[in-house]
Write a protein that holds these residues in place. Structure first.
Motif, PDB file in Angstrom:
ATOM      1  N   LEU A  49       0.849  -1.194   0.000  1.00  0.00           N
ATOM      2  CA  LEU A  49       0.000   0.000   0.000  1.00  0.00           C
ATOM      3  C   LEU A  49       0.881   1.239   0.000  1.00  0.00           C
ATOM      4  N   LEU A  50       0.381   2.329  -0.592  1.00  0.00           N
ATOM      5  CA  LEU A  50       1.112   3.592  -0.515  1.00  0.00           C
ATOM      6  C   LEU A  50       1.320   3.927   0.953  1.00  0.00           C
ATOM      7  N   HIS A  51       2.538   4.188   1.325  1.00  0.00           N
ATOM      8  CA  HIS A  51       2.894   4.479   2.720  1.00  0.00           C
ATOM      9  C   HIS A  51       2.232   5.776   3.167  1.00  0.00           C
ATOM     10  N   GLY A  52       1.649   5.783   4.365  1.00  0.00           N
ATOM     11  CA  GLY A  52       1.041   6.998   4.903  1.00  0.00           C
ATOM     12  C   GLY A  52       2.042   8.134   5.001  1.00  0.00           C
ATOM     13  N   GLY A  53       3.296   7.800   5.277  1.00  0.00           N
ATOM     14  CA  GLY A  53       4.344   8.825   5.322  1.00  0.00           C
ATOM     15  C   GLY A  53       4.591   9.443   3.955  1.00  0.00           C
ATOM     16  N   ALA A  54       4.402   8.656   2.892  1.00  0.00           N
ATOM     17  CA  ALA A  54       4.555   9.201   1.544  1.00  0.00           C
ATOM     18  C   ALA A  54       3.458  10.230   1.271  1.00  0.00           C
ATOM     19  N   ASN A  55       2.237   9.941   1.733  1.00  0.00           N
ATOM     20  CA  ASN A  55       1.158  10.928   1.615  1.00  0.00           C
ATOM     21  C   ASN A  55       1.534  12.212   2.358  1.00  0.00           C
ATOM     22  N   CYS A  56       2.131  12.063   3.535  1.00  0.00           N
ATOM     23  CA  CYS A  56       2.535  13.243   4.311  1.00  0.00           C
ATOM     24  C   CYS A  56       3.632  14.025   3.599  1.00  0.00           C
ATOM     25  N   VAL A  57       4.590  13.321   2.993  1.00  0.00           N
ATOM     26  CA  VAL A  57       5.650  14.012   2.252  1.00  0.00           C
ATOM     27  C   VAL A  57       5.064  14.780   1.072  1.00  0.00           C
ATOM     28  N   LEU A  58       4.157  14.147   0.336  1.00  0.00           N
ATOM     29  CA  LEU A  58       3.524  14.834  -0.788  1.00  0.00           C
ATOM     30  C   LEU A  58       2.752  16.052  -0.285  1.00  0.00           C
ATOM     31  N   GLY A  59       1.965  15.865   0.764  1.00  0.00           N
ATOM     32  CA  GLY A  59       1.182  16.969   1.306  1.00  0.00           C
ATOM     33  C   GLY A  59       2.036  18.099   1.832  1.00  0.00           C
ATOM     34  N   GLU A  60       3.067  17.763   2.604  1.00  0.00           N
ATOM     35  CA  GLU A  60       3.924  18.816   3.149  1.00  0.00           C
ATOM     36  C   GLU A  60       4.710  19.519   2.057  1.00  0.00           C
TER      37      GLU A  60
END
Length: 140
Positions: A49-60
């Protein structure tokens, strides 16, 4: 478009090595709205699954770049620094690309707030990120 040239040279700031490693590609860029895509492959956790931290990096990354673009409209000596981020993950991407759409909630002289909605290739919302940035002045 990978990264606007002005983002690389202004005060030595840009998307940074992490965004390049994660293959974040900018599509649209402004203080009010920034859009980028990122591949799921290479940014997953052990279950695929796409890592939740990757979502945070994209968002930040999107929120901070938008805040920085706003800060420089105040003066070229201003910059933005993140002071709060939160993310709610509601679905998981397993393949393809995700799109992050960053929208300004508040663009003030000292604080900005942006919301980033991350969707999978089918348009399903996977994550909602909110970031607050403090506007500072170089050497100030």
């Amino acid at each position: 478009m990978l990264v606007p040239d002005q983002l690389h040279i202004t005060h030595g700031r840009g998307t940074g090595a992490l965004a390049a490693t994660m293959q974040i590609y900018l599509i649209e860029f402004s203080p009010e709205r920034t859009v980028a895509v990122m591949p799921v492959e290479g940014n997953t956790q052990p279950l695929g699954l796409l890592h939740g931290g990757a979502n945070c990096v994209l968002g930040e990354s999107l929120g901070s770049m938008s805040a920085y673009a706003h800060a420089t409209t105040i003066s070229p000596e201003h910059y933005a620094v993140g002071i709060d981020i939160n993310a709610t993950h509601t679905a998981s991407a397993t393949s393809g690309w995700v799109t992050g759409e960053c929208t300004a909630i508040s663009l003030g002289r000292s604080v900005t707030v942006h919301e980033i909605i991350i969707r999978d290739a089918d348009g399903r919302r996977c994550s909602t990120v909110r970031i607050t940035n403090l506007i500072r002045k170089l050497n100030g």
